[in-house]
Write a protein that holds these residues in place. Sequence first.
Motif, PDB file in Angstrom:
ATOM      1  N   TYR A 117       3.179 103.988  59.945  1.00 48.38           N
ATOM      2  CA  TYR A 117       2.411 102.948  59.257  1.00 48.38           C
ATOM      3  C   TYR A 117       3.215 101.670  59.000  1.00 48.38           C
ATOM      4  O   TYR A 117       2.661 100.643  58.581  1.00 48.38           O
ATOM      5  N   GLU A 132       2.152  98.390  60.753  1.00 49.80           N
ATOM      6  CA  GLU A 132       0.895  97.915  60.176  1.00 49.80           C
ATOM      7  C   GLU A 132       1.128  97.310  58.792  1.00 49.80           C
ATOM      8  O   GLU A 132       0.560  96.260  58.461  1.00 49.80           O
ATOM      9  N   TYR A 133       1.979  97.944  58.014  1.00 49.36           N
ATOM     10  CA  TYR A 133       2.254  97.429  56.673  1.00 49.36           C
ATOM     11  C   TYR A 133       2.911  96.057  56.736  1.00 49.36           C
ATOM     12  O   TYR A 133       2.592  95.168  55.943  1.00 49.36           O
ATOM     13  N   GLU A 158       0.113  93.643  57.281  1.00 49.04           N
ATOM     14  CA  GLU A 158      -0.921  93.565  56.250  1.00 49.04           C
ATOM     15  C   GLU A 158      -0.352  93.571  54.831  1.00 49.04           C
ATOM     16  O   GLU A 158      -1.095  93.680  53.862  1.00 49.04           O
ATOM     17  N   ARG A 159       0.968  93.422  54.720  1.00 47.37           N
ATOM     18  CA  ARG A 159       1.643  93.556  53.429  1.00 47.37           C
ATOM     19  C   ARG A 159       1.011  92.684  52.340  1.00 47.37           C
ATOM     20  O   ARG A 159       0.739  93.161  51.231  1.00 47.37           O
ATOM     21  N   ILE A 190      -2.334  94.125  51.199  1.00 51.78           N
ATOM     22  CA  ILE A 190      -2.178  95.412  50.518  1.00 51.78           C
ATOM     23  C   ILE A 190      -1.613  95.211  49.105  1.00 51.78           C
ATOM     24  O   ILE A 190      -2.118  95.788  48.126  1.00 51.78           O
ATOM     25  N   TYR A 226      -3.243 104.408  51.485  1.00 60.10           N
ATOM     26  CA  TYR A 226      -1.789 104.507  51.302  1.00 60.10           C
ATOM     27  C   TYR A 226      -1.497 105.677  50.367  1.00 60.10           C
ATOM     28  O   TYR A 226      -0.693 105.599  49.447  1.00 60.10           O
ATOM     29  N   LYS A 263      -9.219  97.328  54.129  1.00 58.04           N
ATOM     30  CA  LYS A 263      -9.045  97.862  55.478  1.00 58.04           C
ATOM     31  C   LYS A 263     -10.374  98.127  56.175  1.00 58.04           C
ATOM     32  O   LYS A 263     -10.445  98.082  57.415  1.00 58.04           O
TER      33      LYS A 263
END
Length: 369
Positions: free
Chosen positions: A8, A11-12, A15-16, A19, A191, A243
Amino acid sequence: MTIHVWNYLDEYDDEREDILDAVQKVFASGRLIMGPSVEGFESEFAAYHGLDHCVGVDNGTNALVLALRALGVGPGDEVVTVSNTAAPTVIAIDQIGATPVFVDVRESDFLIDTDLLEEAITERTRCLLIVHLYGQCADMDTIMEIAERRGLPVLEDCAQAHGARQKGRLAGTFGKAAAFSFYPTKVLGAYGDGGAVATSDEETAEALRRLRYYGMEKQYYVVDTPGHNSRLDEVQAEILRRKLTRLDTYVDRRREIADRYAEALADTGIITPRTVEGNEHVYYVYVVRHPRRDEIISELKAHGISLNISYPWPVHTMTGFSKLGYEKGSLPVTERLAHEIFSLPMYPSLPEERQDLVIKALRDVLATS
């Protein structure tokens, strides 16, 4: 660097900001349990599927448990399903005191063999629990025809099929209810843990809302039907809301990765996934097949590539379910597949250069053996 089937962190990185904004929004809201984020996600997830209700719960296993209870399944009842699935599908049946009855799967797509379904139904059968495995739907036309003729509710296990479609209809919109998992690896992953049940049946939805909240309905501490503490976390719900807007993009990227694998491995002897006519596959996992599976996995590990098997042990062969009395050979296709299938890296943020390394290592191993 080890290449895993799922990660992940890329992706994090992408998209941090969103998120962390989701987390901040919840922490600053003053509502940490059953607040506006849960309500918003439930509304938006139901709308995505064109259904009337979504009831958020704490994980996918309890989504199945509560859905079965809401459908009136209990001790002494039988639930027809498959053994070629993740154990939680069957654990949920066991937890409510019902008995799982297994149907073998088709060799071509690993999904329930609907030609064998009706013979598994008895006078004790109370539900058909249909698993949409690996990212595509089972044969729902046949299943729904049998269910309606026999007067049985269908519960769809959609843990691996977020966004999958059959003849234009989304997975989770065929049966009386559908259970979803939002475990981090899923096509729509949180998460942490999370789950939901979607339905357009008002009575089922009301039962689910009671069951996830101790069995309480109108007044705190007044229990109508003893239930569970199975509420979807507010932080995870807000992350899932963000998401969900990207779900179709995730699916598109998974299909791109799948197409690259299929083209690059077409001449290697590896059997790549077959998409059933009428299905739109979302490739939750990219499950391939080869008779020398164990050797391939071992050699790729030496190349720094860690593969996975989904699933090496059919549920009916597990010690914990020996009480069911299934003998070796009772589900021949399921058992044969368990010795040959394995999963390649598959997640939307998988860089093409890492996928290329996996493809090259596979081709090298197969060419030299």
